[in-house]
Motif scaffolding. Structure first.
Motif, mmCIF file in Angstrom:
data_model
loop_
_atom_site.group_PDB
_atom_site.id
_atom_site.type_symbol
_atom_site.label_atom_id
_atom_site.label_comp_id
_atom_site.label_asym_id
_atom_site.label_seq_id
_atom_site.Cartn_x
_atom_site.Cartn_y
_atom_site.Cartn_z
ATOM 1 N N PRO A 269 47.864 41.039 30.625
ATOM 2 C CA PRO A 269 47.401 41.130 32.190
ATOM 3 C C PRO A 269 46.241 42.162 31.851
ATOM 4 O O PRO A 269 45.300 42.011 32.488
ATOM 5 N N ARG A 270 46.047 43.095 30.799
ATOM 6 C CA ARG A 270 45.021 43.858 30.553
ATOM 7 C C ARG A 270 43.674 43.071 30.179
ATOM 8 O O ARG A 270 42.652 43.610 30.660
ATOM 9 N N LEU A 271 43.931 42.018 29.718
ATOM 10 C CA LEU A 271 42.986 41.081 29.244
ATOM 11 C C LEU A 271 42.330 40.308 30.262
ATOM 12 O O LEU A 271 41.196 40.228 30.433
ATOM 13 N N ILE A 272 43.276 39.906 31.305
ATOM 14 C CA ILE A 272 42.852 39.327 32.174
ATOM 15 C C ILE A 272 42.441 39.905 33.349
ATOM 16 O O ILE A 272 41.397 39.809 33.855
ATOM 17 N N GLU A 273 42.710 41.349 33.525
ATOM 18 C CA GLU A 273 41.933 42.309 34.243
ATOM 19 C C GLU A 273 40.612 42.468 33.606
ATOM 20 O O GLU A 273 39.442 42.537 34.536
ATOM 21 N N LYS A 274 40.294 42.665 32.442
ATOM 22 C CA LYS A 274 38.868 42.725 31.829
ATOM 23 C C LYS A 274 38.132 41.580 32.084
ATOM 24 O O LYS A 274 36.801 41.702 32.531
ATOM 25 N N VAL A 275 38.663 40.613 32.095
ATOM 26 C CA VAL A 275 37.889 39.105 32.301
ATOM 27 C C VAL A 275 37.385 39.305 33.802
ATOM 28 O O VAL A 275 36.152 38.896 34.113
ATOM 29 N N TYR A 276 38.263 39.519 34.838
ATOM 30 C CA TYR A 276 37.978 39.568 36.111
ATOM 31 C C TYR A 276 37.142 40.747 36.152
ATOM 32 O O TYR A 276 35.888 40.316 37.160
ATOM 33 N N ILE A 279 33.567 39.337 35.408
ATOM 34 C CA ILE A 279 33.227 38.540 36.630
ATOM 35 C C ILE A 279 32.620 39.069 37.520
ATOM 36 O O ILE A 279 31.623 38.814 38.427
ATOM 37 N N TYR A 280 33.391 39.962 38.116
ATOM 38 C CA TYR A 280 33.277 40.755 39.631
ATOM 39 C C TYR A 280 31.741 41.705 39.393
ATOM 40 O O TYR A 280 31.183 41.770 40.090
ATOM 41 N N ALA A 281 31.778 42.207 38.145
ATOM 42 C CA ALA A 281 30.334 42.944 37.923
ATOM 43 C C ALA A 281 29.056 41.924 38.090
ATOM 44 O O ALA A 281 28.259 42.423 38.641
ATOM 45 N N LYS A 282 29.331 40.665 37.557
ATOM 46 C CA LYS A 282 28.177 40.019 37.536
ATOM 47 C C LYS A 282 27.885 39.370 39.181
ATOM 48 O O LYS A 282 26.968 39.382 39.683
ATOM 49 N N GLY A 283 29.014 39.346 39.773
ATOM 50 C CA GLY A 283 28.977 38.934 41.264
ATOM 51 C C GLY A 283 28.357 39.966 42.027
ATOM 52 O O GLY A 283 27.559 39.949 42.995
#
Length: 591
Positions: A269-276, A279-283
């Motif tokens: 989960p920690r890696l999935i959180e980092k991926v998100y 993505i969120y930061a770019k958005g």
């Protein structure tokens, strides 16, 4: 199809079912992906088996493997060792010298294989304290260290292959295959004994849940193979004829995903959180209509329900969001990713919804090292997917909930016991049921939900129970909070230690024209930062009962990491360590 009863049957099954896959195993060396075919994989494993027999390895001898990266050599060694009736002892590359000494002596390892000079130096430094260890071999070329290629050369002649076949024939499915030392937060590590049957049954029980196109899928592997989650999944890949590409490092995952274009990855989960978060930061940096569309898609994703449950209008909007926004997420993850498999800890339900809406469902599973590991897993196709649960229990495994809410598990996946510790084994296995230490429930449709760790739940002085994981997981939805640990056992109120998301806070300060000293020690004392995090806590507190709400918190200047002792190798909190590190902050909160 020949029956698979022992771990070393998997590569042979792959060859029988899919011929020789040219990239059965692949790793990047000097900028180039070097591929190992199924045929070469089997041939080299037999070289290793023949060489080990010449080194007089006997049944039930122990051979340790310590690697800082995933690589084909690991699997070749694993199969080569297991074919001789010896056992593989995988060890984390990040543990202390003291733990290395304990584990290698406890299992009486005859040989140790390391990946690089740093690990060689660590083991070589304590070699005089390891009376059972005959020698150290390395996968990389290191001065004054034997190289694993010497074993491949020693086993080139097939003159003793008959002896290898005889050893293989003598190995039963109930025989011990591996000892995995769990990263305990207190005391010495425990050696979990897993048989061939434990792991094979878990692979075959999990197989119907994973949506692979047999012989045509491609995986990127970067979680440590020494952890049973990734190791079992890699056997599952072999069963399905999936090409396995080993990532160079966590830091290069983004680059490797684009090169490999996997259809499946495993993650915690920690890696999935980092991926998100990326993505969120770019958005968030977008402007105008693009920014509005991005957040519209996020909002849509947060309301996702599987199987069209939200109705026609929602599905119509989702189709547009996938084309305009979520397709870009896919491109960023290689363009072909169909599923992420998540284990080790609870995934935020919000992320489960968003990634499923994006067409990249996260199959969240549940299990422990002692259960080989899978007990249950979500499945979008045949068995059902429900957000906020870990899915339905896999075939051949039985789960029941004890009176106190603890999850008990019974089946061929339950470990043989703890190595050289019958007392502890008898404490956790009663009437064939393994006591997981997790609290949960099963709903009317058979979906299992985990609510907390039994040992981590605590009572306040007012007698109210607190489930910290649930609170922590919800609090981490805030982009200001990187890590959080809820405290307060025996105290009048729950509180928390928080590691802020320093990178995000620095960006936030810039956008809001807030002067900020970026030194972590000074940043955590900034009144505006503290006030902003307080606002986040206050908002999220509204989701909990009054007795569960975080009343006070202290920010920590450190980056919580494996190396600094805050986290286990699977990125779970080492609660005892964290409490000891921040005892001064604890006293500040409660005194």
């Amino acid at each position: 199809m020949a029956s698979i009863t022992r771990i070393f049957d998997f590569p042979y099954h792959q060859q029988d079912e899919f011929n020789s896959i040219p990239d059965a195993l692949a790793s990047k060396q000097n900028g180039t992906w070097i591929k190992v075919s199924t045929q070469e994989y089997i041939a080299k494993a037999n070289h290793i088996s023949r060489a080990l027999l010449q080194l007089e390895i006997k049944k039930n001898d122990k051979i340790a493997i310590i690697s800082s990266t995933n690589r084909p050599e690991w699997h070749i060694m694993d199969i080569g060792i297991l074919q001789t009736g010896a056992q593989t002892v995988p060890i984390y590359p990040t543990i202390s010298e003291q733990d290395y000494e304990y584990i290698l002596n406890h299992c009486e390892a005859k040989y140790c294989f390391v990946s690089d000079i740093e690990l060689f130096n660590k083991i070589n430094a304590i070699k005089s304290k390891l009376p059972h260890l005959k020698d150290i071999y390395s996968f990389n070329s290191i001065d004054n260290c034997k190289n694993w290629n010497e074993l491949l050369k020693l086993g080139e002649s097939n003159s003793n292959q008959d002896e290898v076949e005889a050893r293989k024939s003598s190995i039963n499915t109930e025989d011990l295959a591996t000892i995995i030392y769990t990263s305990g937060t207190t005391g010495n590590p425990k050696g979990v004994m897993l048989s061939h049957q434990n792991i094979v049954s878990n692979v075959l029980g999990s197989a119907p849940r994973i949506p692979f196109e047999a012989g045509k899928s491609r995986a990127l592997s970067f979680l440590p193979i020494c952890h049973i989650f990734e190791r079992m999944v890699l056997y599952l890949y072999q069963f399905y004829g999936v090409s396995i590409y080993f990532g160079e490092s966590i830091e290069k995952i983004g680059e490797n995903i684009k090169e490999v274009q996997p259809t499946v990855i495993t993650a915690v989960p920690r890696l999935i959180e980092k991926v998100y978060d990326k993505i969120y930061a770019k958005g968030a940096d977008l402007t105008g209509i693009k920014r509005k569309l991005f957040f519209w898609a996020i909002n849509l994703g947060e309301r996702y329900e599987p199987y069209g449950a939200n109705g026609f209008w929602y599905e119509f909007q989702l189709k547009i969001a996938r084309k305009l926004i979520f397709s870009k997420w896919q491109e960023g993850l290689g363009g072909k990713l169909e599923v992420m498999v998540s284990g080790s800890a609870a995934l935020q339900p919000r992320l489960s919804r968003i990634f499923a809406a994006a067409g990249i469902p996260v199959m969240e599973g549940y299990g422990l090292t002692e259960t080989s590991p899978v007990i249950a897993v979500n499945d979008m196709r045949n068995f059902g997917f429900r957000v906020g649960t870990v899915g339905k229990v896999i075939d051949n495994v039985e789960v029941k909930i004890a009176e106190d809410g603890e999850i008990l598990c019974k089946g061929p996946n339950v470990m043989m016991g703890y190595y050289k510790n019958e007392t502890l084994t008898n404490e956790v296995i009663t009437d064939g049921y393994f006591h997981t230490g997790d609290i949960g429930n099963i709903d009317k449709d058979g979906f299992l939900k985990i609510t907390d760790r039994k040992k981590e739940m605590f009572k306040t002085s007012g007698g109210k129970y607190i489930a910290p994981q649930l609170i922590e997981n919800t609090m981490k939805q805030s982009r200001f909070i990187e890590q959080i640990m809820v405290i307060g056992e025996g105290q009048k109120m729950p509180a928390a230690f928080i590691q802020p998301n320093f990178d995000f806070i620095i960006e936030w300060a810039k956008k809001n024209r807030i002067e900020l000293d970026t030194n972590h020690e000074n940043l955590i004392k900034n009144e505006k930062v503290i006030a902003r995090i307080q606002k986040e806590i206050d908002t999220i507190n509204g989701k909990f009962g009054h007795w569960e709400q975080i009343k006070r918190f202290e920010l920590t200047p450190d980056i919580w990491s494996i190396e600094s002792g805050h986290l286990t190798p699977t990125l779970k909190l080492k609660r005892k360590n964290i409490l000891e590190k921040y005892q001064t902050l604890f006293n500040k909160i409660y005194q």
